[in-house]
Structures are given as C-alpha cells and as structure tokens.
Design a protein around this motif. Structure first.
Motif, PDB file in Angstrom:
ATOM      1  N   ARG A  31       9.440   3.386   6.161  1.00  0.00           N
ATOM      2  CA  ARG A  31       8.827   4.233   4.959  1.00  0.00           C
ATOM      3  C   ARG A  31      10.242   4.962   4.303  1.00  0.00           C
ATOM      4  O   ARG A  31      10.774   5.681   4.956  1.00  0.00           O
ATOM      5  CB  ARG A  31       7.870   4.942   5.442  1.00  0.00           C
ATOM      6  CG  ARG A  31       7.263   5.684   4.314  1.00  0.00           C
ATOM      7  CD  ARG A  31       6.089   6.834   4.742  1.00  0.00           C
ATOM      8  NE  ARG A  31       5.165   6.000   5.561  1.00  0.00           N
ATOM      9  CZ  ARG A  31       4.155   5.418   5.263  1.00  0.00           C
ATOM     10  NH1 ARG A  31       3.936   5.006   3.808  1.00  0.00           N
ATOM     11  NH2 ARG A  31       3.190   4.875   6.027  1.00  0.00           N
ATOM     12  N   ASP A 141       3.316   4.261  -0.126  1.00  0.00           N
ATOM     13  CA  ASP A 141       2.752   3.134   0.236  1.00  0.00           C
ATOM     14  C   ASP A 141       1.961   3.156   1.498  1.00  0.00           C
ATOM     15  O   ASP A 141       2.201   3.593   2.328  1.00  0.00           O
ATOM     16  CB  ASP A 141       3.790   1.814   0.223  1.00  0.00           C
ATOM     17  CG  ASP A 141       4.208   1.646  -1.038  1.00  0.00           C
ATOM     18  OD1 ASP A 141       3.847   2.042  -2.078  1.00  0.00           O
ATOM     19  OD2 ASP A 141       5.071   0.679  -1.247  1.00  0.00           O
ATOM     20  N   SER A 142       0.769   2.421   1.479  1.00  0.00           N
ATOM     21  CA  SER A 142       0.254   2.150   2.915  1.00  0.00           C
ATOM     22  C   SER A 142       0.903   1.242   3.846  1.00  0.00           C
ATOM     23  O   SER A 142       1.638   0.356   3.281  1.00  0.00           O
ATOM     24  CB  SER A 142      -1.187   1.686   2.558  1.00  0.00           C
ATOM     25  OG  SER A 142      -2.079   2.347   1.779  1.00  0.00           O
TER      26      SER A 142
END
Length: 145
Positions: A31, A141-142
């Motif tokens: 991430r 974002d997921s």
C-alpha cells in the motif's frame, strides 16, 4: 508381486524424489503512502516449508530502508512495536495484514506507482532468501483478492 505392493513401492519412490516443501509467499501487496515522504506498507502471507525457520528481515531494492512492525491496541489508540525476528513453524502460516504485522518501506522510489510490481526479499536466520514481487496499490484502494 501383487499390484498393490508395486503401487505402494512406486509411490514411496516418487515421494522420495520430491523436493521438500519450501517457504511460500502469497496474498502480497504494497500500500503506497497517502502523503509524499511517508512510508509504504507491505502485507503478505508466509507459509512455512519442511523445517522451522526464523524470518530476520524483509527488504526491497526500491526502498531505502525496510522495517518489520506490529500494530496493537494501546488504551483507546493504537501503537506499533518493531519486530526483530519472527519464528515461522514448518508448515505454519504467518499473516502480515492491515492492523497487525506489516513491513514499513521508507523512501520508496517515486517511480513506483499503482500497479507496479515491488520486489521483496525475505531473509531467514539460516541464510535462506526468498524473492517475491508484490503489486503496489494506492493508499485508498482495497486490498487485492
């Protein structure tokens, strides 16, 4: 000889030829930081091989520094503590996931964008290294499925 005995003997010989189970990395992603200059975070699942192992570090050629950490509740908030090493039992599993264990990647190369593959190197106490590439996702974002 009976066919059942022959089949058993053949299966035994084939199993002796197989490589022992190796450490595997799956469900990985990085991430990226929401704010420039902040660290990115790497998440993944490690599956142990045929023997117990001890994870000593996770690094990347696209980050100046990488540190293993664990997030935990502290009163009403959250805190982090560094992880210096982590046992990985033979055949066991360790998850690095949001809200728990993670690898902080400091000063990530600015060329790494959403969708880039981020090289990760897992180093174990016995000298074994496992190379893996994790997909980069944006801060909001997921996690990939």
């Amino acid at each position: 000889m009976r066919p059942a005995i022959l089949l058993s003997a053949a299966a035994l010989l084939l199993s002796a030829c197989q490589k022992p189970a190796e450490i595997e990395v799956s469900d990985s992603f990085v991430r990226l930081a929401a704010v420039k200059g902040q660290p990115a975070a790497a998440y993944f699942t490690l599956r142990g091989g045929a023997e117990d192992a001890v994870l000593m570090s996770v690094g990347s050629t696209v980050a100046i520094k990488a540190e293993m950490h664990e997030s935990m509740k502290a009163g009403a908030g959250m805190t982090m503590k560094p992880i210096s090493d982590l046992p990985l039992p033979a055949g066991g599993e360790i998850k690095f996931a949001p809200g728990g264990k993670h690898v902080m990647l400091f000063d990530v190369n600015p060329g790494i964008k959403r969708g880039s593959l981020v090289p990760l190197t897992f180093t174990f106490l016995n000298g074994q290294r496992v190379e893996h590439k994790a997909v980069a996702i944006a801060a909001g974002d997921s996690a990939p499925e």
